[in-house]
Design a protein around this motif. Sequence first.
Motif, PDB file in Angstrom:
ATOM      1  N   ARG A   1       0.842  -1.201   0.000  1.00  0.00           N
ATOM      2  CA  ARG A   1       0.000   0.000   0.000  1.00  0.00           C
ATOM      3  C   ARG A   1       0.872   1.243   0.000  1.00  0.00           C
ATOM      4  O   ARG A   1       1.799   1.380   0.791  1.00  0.00           O
ATOM      5  CB  ARG A   1      -0.914   0.021   1.221  1.00  0.00           C
ATOM      6  CG  ARG A   1      -1.983   1.120   1.186  1.00  0.00           C
ATOM      7  CD  ARG A   1      -2.907   0.969   2.382  1.00  0.00           C
ATOM      8  NE  ARG A   1      -4.089   1.806   2.269  1.00  0.00           N
ATOM      9  CZ  ARG A   1      -4.237   2.998   2.829  1.00  0.00           C
ATOM     10  NH1 ARG A   1      -3.248   3.511   3.552  1.00  0.00           N
ATOM     11  NH2 ARG A   1      -5.362   3.687   2.687  1.00  0.00           N
ATOM     12  N   GLY A   2       0.574   2.179  -0.894  1.00  0.00           N
ATOM     13  CA  GLY A   2       1.337   3.413  -0.987  1.00  0.00           C
ATOM     14  C   GLY A   2       1.100   4.319   0.206  1.00  0.00           C
ATOM     15  O   GLY A   2      -0.002   4.342   0.771  1.00  0.00           O
ATOM     16  N   ARG A   3       2.136   5.045   0.586  1.00  0.00           N
ATOM     17  CA  ARG A   3       1.999   5.949   1.733  1.00  0.00           C
ATOM     18  C   ARG A   3       1.072   7.112   1.419  1.00  0.00           C
ATOM     19  O   ARG A   3       0.308   7.568   2.273  1.00  0.00           O
ATOM     20  CB  ARG A   3       3.373   6.488   2.133  1.00  0.00           C
ATOM     21  CG  ARG A   3       3.353   7.342   3.382  1.00  0.00           C
ATOM     22  CD  ARG A   3       4.726   7.848   3.747  1.00  0.00           C
ATOM     23  NE  ARG A   3       5.228   8.781   2.747  1.00  0.00           N
ATOM     24  CZ  ARG A   3       6.406   9.416   2.829  1.00  0.00           C
ATOM     25  NH1 ARG A   3       7.204   9.177   3.861  1.00  0.00           N
ATOM     26  NH2 ARG A   3       6.792  10.249   1.888  1.00  0.00           N
TER      27      ARG A   3
ATOM     28  N   LYS B   1      -2.411   5.539  -1.441  1.00  0.00           N
ATOM     29  CA  LYS B   1      -3.280   4.578  -0.756  1.00  0.00           C
ATOM     30  C   LYS B   1      -3.566   3.319  -1.568  1.00  0.00           C
ATOM     31  O   LYS B   1      -4.215   2.397  -1.061  1.00  0.00           O
ATOM     32  CB  LYS B   1      -4.621   5.198  -0.347  1.00  0.00           C
ATOM     33  CG  LYS B   1      -4.529   6.576   0.272  1.00  0.00           C
ATOM     34  CD  LYS B   1      -3.688   6.612   1.513  1.00  0.00           C
ATOM     35  CE  LYS B   1      -3.701   7.999   2.150  1.00  0.00           C
ATOM     36  NZ  LYS B   1      -2.742   8.136   3.242  1.00  0.00           N
ATOM     37  N   GLY B   2      -3.114   3.237  -2.820  1.00  0.00           N
ATOM     38  CA  GLY B   2      -3.347   2.038  -3.616  1.00  0.00           C
ATOM     39  C   GLY B   2      -2.277   0.989  -3.380  1.00  0.00           C
ATOM     40  O   GLY B   2      -1.188   1.288  -2.886  1.00  0.00           O
ATOM     41  N   PHE B   3      -2.592  -0.266  -3.717  1.00  0.00           N
ATOM     42  CA  PHE B   3      -1.631  -1.350  -3.585  1.00  0.00           C
ATOM     43  C   PHE B   3      -0.950  -1.596  -4.919  1.00  0.00           C
ATOM     44  O   PHE B   3      -1.617  -1.759  -5.947  1.00  0.00           O
ATOM     45  CB  PHE B   3      -2.323  -2.638  -3.107  1.00  0.00           C
ATOM     46  CG  PHE B   3      -2.642  -2.637  -1.641  1.00  0.00           C
ATOM     47  CD1 PHE B   3      -1.743  -3.171  -0.723  1.00  0.00           C
ATOM     48  CD2 PHE B   3      -3.835  -2.105  -1.166  1.00  0.00           C
ATOM     49  CE1 PHE B   3      -2.034  -3.173   0.638  1.00  0.00           C
ATOM     50  CE2 PHE B   3      -4.128  -2.101   0.179  1.00  0.00           C
ATOM     51  CZ  PHE B   3      -3.225  -2.644   1.093  1.00  0.00           C
ATOM     52  N   LYS B   4       0.368  -1.618  -4.908  1.00  0.00           N
ATOM     53  CA  LYS B   4       1.152  -1.856  -6.116  1.00  0.00           C
ATOM     54  C   LYS B   4       2.179  -2.944  -5.875  1.00  0.00           C
ATOM     55  O   LYS B   4       2.697  -3.089  -4.765  1.00  0.00           O
ATOM     56  CB  LYS B   4       1.840  -0.567  -6.557  1.00  0.00           C
ATOM     57  CG  LYS B   4       0.865   0.525  -6.992  1.00  0.00           C
ATOM     58  CD  LYS B   4       1.580   1.777  -7.452  1.00  0.00           C
ATOM     59  CE  LYS B   4       0.576   2.851  -7.877  1.00  0.00           C
ATOM     60  NZ  LYS B   4       1.250   4.102  -8.301  1.00  0.00           N
ATOM     61  N   LYS B   5       2.461  -3.688  -6.926  1.00  0.00           N
ATOM     62  CA  LYS B   5       3.395  -4.809  -6.836  1.00  0.00           C
ATOM     63  C   LYS B   5       4.813  -4.286  -6.654  1.00  0.00           C
ATOM     64  O   LYS B   5       5.291  -3.453  -7.415  1.00  0.00           O
ATOM     65  CB  LYS B   5       3.295  -5.655  -8.106  1.00  0.00           C
ATOM     66  CG  LYS B   5       3.910  -7.032  -7.982  1.00  0.00           C
ATOM     67  CD  LYS B   5       3.605  -7.840  -9.239  1.00  0.00           C
ATOM     68  CE  LYS B   5       4.102  -9.266  -9.120  1.00  0.00           C
ATOM     69  NZ  LYS B   5       3.783 -10.040 -10.350  1.00  0.00           N
TER      70      LYS B   5
ATOM     71  N   SER C   1       4.382   1.900   9.516  1.00  0.00           N
ATOM     72  CA  SER C   1       3.659   0.670   9.186  1.00  0.00           C
ATOM     73  C   SER C   1       3.597   0.485   7.677  1.00  0.00           C
ATOM     74  O   SER C   1       3.194   1.401   6.951  1.00  0.00           O
ATOM     75  CB  SER C   1       2.231   0.699   9.746  1.00  0.00           C
ATOM     76  OG  SER C   1       2.222   0.602  11.149  1.00  0.00           O
ATOM     77  N   LEU C   2       4.013  -0.694   7.219  1.00  0.00           N
ATOM     78  CA  LEU C   2       3.830  -1.102   5.832  1.00  0.00           C
ATOM     79  C   LEU C   2       2.715  -2.140   5.795  1.00  0.00           C
ATOM     80  O   LEU C   2       2.684  -3.054   6.623  1.00  0.00           O
ATOM     81  CB  LEU C   2       5.107  -1.733   5.261  1.00  0.00           C
ATOM     82  CG  LEU C   2       6.383  -0.904   5.201  1.00  0.00           C
ATOM     83  CD1 LEU C   2       7.508  -1.736   4.591  1.00  0.00           C
ATOM     84  CD2 LEU C   2       6.177   0.365   4.390  1.00  0.00           C
ATOM     85  N   PHE C   3       1.811  -2.006   4.840  1.00  0.00           N
ATOM     86  CA  PHE C   3       0.735  -2.965   4.664  1.00  0.00           C
ATOM     87  C   PHE C   3       0.930  -3.672   3.335  1.00  0.00           C
ATOM     88  O   PHE C   3       0.992  -3.025   2.279  1.00  0.00           O
ATOM     89  CB  PHE C   3      -0.622  -2.267   4.713  1.00  0.00           C
ATOM     90  CG  PHE C   3      -0.904  -1.630   6.050  1.00  0.00           C
ATOM     91  CD1 PHE C   3      -1.480  -2.362   7.079  1.00  0.00           C
ATOM     92  CD2 PHE C   3      -0.571  -0.307   6.292  1.00  0.00           C
ATOM     93  CE1 PHE C   3      -1.732  -1.789   8.311  1.00  0.00           C
ATOM     94  CE2 PHE C   3      -0.820   0.287   7.519  1.00  0.00           C
ATOM     95  CZ  PHE C   3      -1.397  -0.462   8.534  1.00  0.00           C
ATOM     96  N   VAL C   4       1.067  -4.998   3.377  1.00  0.00           N
ATOM     97  CA  VAL C   4       1.360  -5.773   2.183  1.00  0.00           C
ATOM     98  C   VAL C   4       0.440  -6.994   2.130  1.00  0.00           C
ATOM     99  O   VAL C   4      -0.095  -7.429   3.158  1.00  0.00           O
ATOM    100  CB  VAL C   4       2.837  -6.228   2.138  1.00  0.00           C
ATOM    101  CG1 VAL C   4       3.780  -5.027   2.139  1.00  0.00           C
ATOM    102  CG2 VAL C   4       3.161  -7.144   3.310  1.00  0.00           C
ATOM    103  N   TYR C   5       0.283  -7.550   0.927  1.00  0.00           N
ATOM    104  CA  TYR C   5      -0.434  -8.809   0.807  1.00  0.00           C
ATOM    105  C   TYR C   5       0.121  -9.589  -0.378  1.00  0.00           C
ATOM    106  O   TYR C   5       0.835  -9.048  -1.239  1.00  0.00           O
ATOM    107  CB  TYR C   5      -1.946  -8.597   0.665  1.00  0.00           C
ATOM    108  CG  TYR C   5      -2.419  -8.073  -0.665  1.00  0.00           C
ATOM    109  CD1 TYR C   5      -2.626  -8.922  -1.753  1.00  0.00           C
ATOM    110  CD2 TYR C   5      -2.697  -6.710  -0.851  1.00  0.00           C
ATOM    111  CE1 TYR C   5      -3.082  -8.443  -2.971  1.00  0.00           C
ATOM    112  CE2 TYR C   5      -3.151  -6.225  -2.064  1.00  0.00           C
ATOM    113  CZ  TYR C   5      -3.339  -7.089  -3.125  1.00  0.00           C
ATOM    114  OH  TYR C   5      -3.779  -6.613  -4.337  1.00  0.00           O
ATOM    115  N   ALA C   6      -0.193 -10.879  -0.413  1.00  0.00           N
ATOM    116  CA  ALA C   6       0.155 -11.751  -1.526  1.00  0.00           C
ATOM    117  C   ALA C   6      -1.106 -12.480  -1.973  1.00  0.00           C
ATOM    118  O   ALA C   6      -2.006 -12.736  -1.170  1.00  0.00           O
ATOM    119  CB  ALA C   6       1.228 -12.756  -1.119  1.00  0.00           C
TER     120      ALA C   6
END
Length: 376
Positions: free
Chosen positions: A140-142, A145-149, A211-216
């Motif tokens: 998630r971008g600081r 706010k979008g999630f990018k690979k 805080s970094l928010f990540v997912y797979a």
Amino acid sequence: MADRNRATLLELLNKPGNNVCADCKSPDPEWVSVNLGAFLCPECAGCHRNLGTHISRVRSIKLDNWEDDQVQAVAELGNEVVNQKYEQFLPAYYKRPTKDDPELLRSEFVKAKYSRQEFIYPDRQTAYCSGIKEGYLYKRGRDDKGFKKRRFCLTRKLNGHSLLYFIKEKDTAPKCEIDLDSVNVVFAKDKIGVNPNGLQITYFVNGQTRSLFVYADDPKEIVDWYYAIRAAKFEWRRIAHPQQDETELAEGLTTDFTLEGWLQKMGPRKTDGFKKRWFTLDNRKLMYSEDPLSPFPKGEVYIGHSDGGYGVTMGARDVRSSMVYVFTLNTPERDFILSADTREDMDQWINAFKEIQTTEPTSQDLRLLRMLNNNS
């Protein structure tokens, strides 16, 4: 015959090890994997069903009828025998799921244990055991706010390990390099709504928590990253403290948040109004933010021992408010006047603060206090 067999199974629960779930250690298991001979809690039994009957055939002790040969097979095995086989190479840094852990962690543990048999054959642990790892996660971008690979790397250095991530595929310099010593990792399924396979990675930078928010997309991949970080931290601890017991080295590699949720918080002046904030209690560190996915908290508060001027009380002195469930967190610097939506929520927060304030701080806790004071 059915009653006799059921009585025999209930007697088998009294054998050492059988009175808890073979996988998560929850008490009073009510299910059994017939072919494996493992006694299970309802949640782990559900994970076993998802493995397929070619790996685990699950039956209820009380609800299903049992044949003589099925009972005999279970009697010859049991949890201690099962775990001696399927957990013989369970790493010290590997966190056994508990009843409070997310379903994702429980499910992947059961798959690793019985389907992939990673704890029988250590060479099948290469995805997380080496202290180094590289792969792609959605971050998630600081600002946007979008999630990018993004490409993430876990690397080994002379003075420890680092977690790096890169913006572009061909970048040689990382966007960020994080010292793993200050990193904590928790699962964040309920926060990252776009995908259930999420992690919140927190670390200390420039005097505050980031805080970094990540997912797979693949649940195994995000769990592998979780254990890769734990394995790397464990490896460095073992180098730094070669005489220490492995069980002690594994303590606190990562810690789940004590409590999280929305509270109303009054400003520092008693004429200020209440504002809604997302609160996270991370052991002795209390953070509050405008949003659960905020990259930085608006404030951080150290929660010390009651002997040092820390306390918590119901209500608020000299404060008039329409809020019903008001309580006050006392610190040497200031009093934080807070309000919960329900009595149950208020009691949870008060009890959590009281438990911390009656526990003696560790050397790591005092280090946290110094870090927070340097930022104030």
